[in-house]
Enzyme design. Structure first.
Site, PDB file in Angstrom:
ATOM      1  N   TYR A  27      -1.595  -1.514  10.168  1.00 41.07           N
ATOM      2  CA  TYR A  27      -2.067  -1.671   9.162  1.00 41.07           C
ATOM      3  C   TYR A  27      -0.862  -1.157   8.260  1.00 41.07           C
ATOM      4  O   TYR A  27      -0.032  -1.729   7.168  1.00 41.07           O
ATOM      5  CB  TYR A  27      -3.069  -1.028   8.276  1.00 41.07           C
ATOM      6  N   SER A  29       0.906  -1.289   0.114  1.00 40.26           N
ATOM      7  CA  SER A  29       0.051   0.063  -0.242  1.00 40.26           C
ATOM      8  C   SER A  29       0.984   1.166   0.027  1.00 40.26           C
ATOM      9  O   SER A  29       1.914   1.108   0.523  1.00 40.26           O
ATOM     10  CB  SER A  29      -0.819   0.125   1.063  1.00 40.26           C
TER      11      SER A  29
END
Length: 307
Positions: A157, A142
């Protein structure tokens, strides 16, 4: 460069979101597809769509379960042939305040986002190496792992996705150093129009209790998730566009596929901060630099192989 047509791709989280975009794009290139996902209903829908384009096998799989991963890999290769393209794509998001920190939450976020990549590599990479044929690995990270923003409770995350980036970079260099014809691309999506918020909510229901949050904190978290869902759907790229980017990235052997420039400013700031933190150059640094340069020259002369 990996020739795609006629080969087999294995895609985790492949029945929805970015994974389905990858599956559609690789199907159009003539690849056979082994699609794994934790959502059986999504798998059924994906199989109905993709089987009109190419040969497909679907598997219900939780990527944190290593024995199940091994069984699915064996069945996939028996049905479709050797996997030449591995897409470790399954992931779970979540916005949790630091107060919600728990071992159960760490295990969920790290176990899926980073552990799932590890399990995919451990399952398929030895098979690829043993066959000695060209292959490729795509690990989904990401832009949050490139430039953590904080402020939205995404520290777990962000940490997991940063780990995927570092793992992919190191693995790519090690495979090249050992002379294996296996490429590695790390996919760093920014805003993509997926159902990630809904799937993250569903994953969160696997956690015990209310995470120790007050009623106000739970309400704030739900508001944040709703805002994230809105931005993903309104501003995010179509998953199929991301799939096309990855096809081009695999074809050209790109180490990174970054889907938008949303973190450009943060990357510049982070790079400046890192360089500012470097100490003044010393003679020790210059000796080390000469040693590393000599190693690189030796690796080039030996074709990237160790002795």
């Amino acid at each position: 460069m990996l020739e795609l047509a006629g080969r087999t791709a294995f895609i985790t989280g492949g029945a929805q979101g970015i994974g389905l975009g990858l599956a559609r794009s690789f199907a159009k290139e003539g690849m056979r597809l082994a699609v794994a996902d934790i959502d059986a209903d999504a798998l059924a829908a994906a199989e109905g769509e993709l089987s009109a384009i190419t040969e497909v096998a679907t598997f219900t799989l939780d990527v944190t379960e290593r024995d199940a991963f091994a069984r699915v890999a064996e069945e996939a290769e028996q049905r479709l042939g050797p996997v030449s393209l591995l897409c470790n794509n399954a992931g779970v998001g979540g916005s949790y305040p630091v107060r919600a920190m728990s071992y159960a939450l760490w295990d969920l976020i790290l176990g899926v986002n980073l552990g799932g990549v590890v399990n995919g590599l451990q399952t398929f990479l030895p098979r690829m190496i043993e066959r000695g044929e060209p292959a490729h690995i795509v690990n989904t990270a990401s832009t949050a792992g490139l430039a953590p923003l904080g402020g939205q409770g995404g520290y777990m995350y962000e940490g997991a996705k940063a780990g995927v980036i570092g793992l992919s970079e190191g693995l790519a260099r090690q495979l090249a150093h050992e002379g294996h014809a296996i490429g590695v691309t790390v996919l760093c999506p920014g805003l993509v129009a997926t159902n990630m918020v809904a799937t993250s909510r569903a994953a969160g229901r696997r956690l015990p209790g209310d995470l120790g949050l007050t009623a106000e904190q739970r309400e704030n978290r739900e508001t944040l998730l709703s805002e994230q869902d809105f931005y993903l759907r309104q501003l995010g790229l179509p998953p199929d566009t991301v799939g096309e980017m990855v096809v081009e990235g695999v074809r050209s052997g790109k180490p990174y596929v970054i889907t938008d420039r949303g973190v450009a400013e943060q990357l510049v700031a982070r790079s400046k901060a890192l360089f500012t933190a470097l100490p003044p150059e010393t003679e020790h640094d210059r000796r080390v630099a000469r040693h590393v340069a000599a190693q690189i020259r030796e690796a080039a002369r030996s074709g990237g192989r160790t002795h």
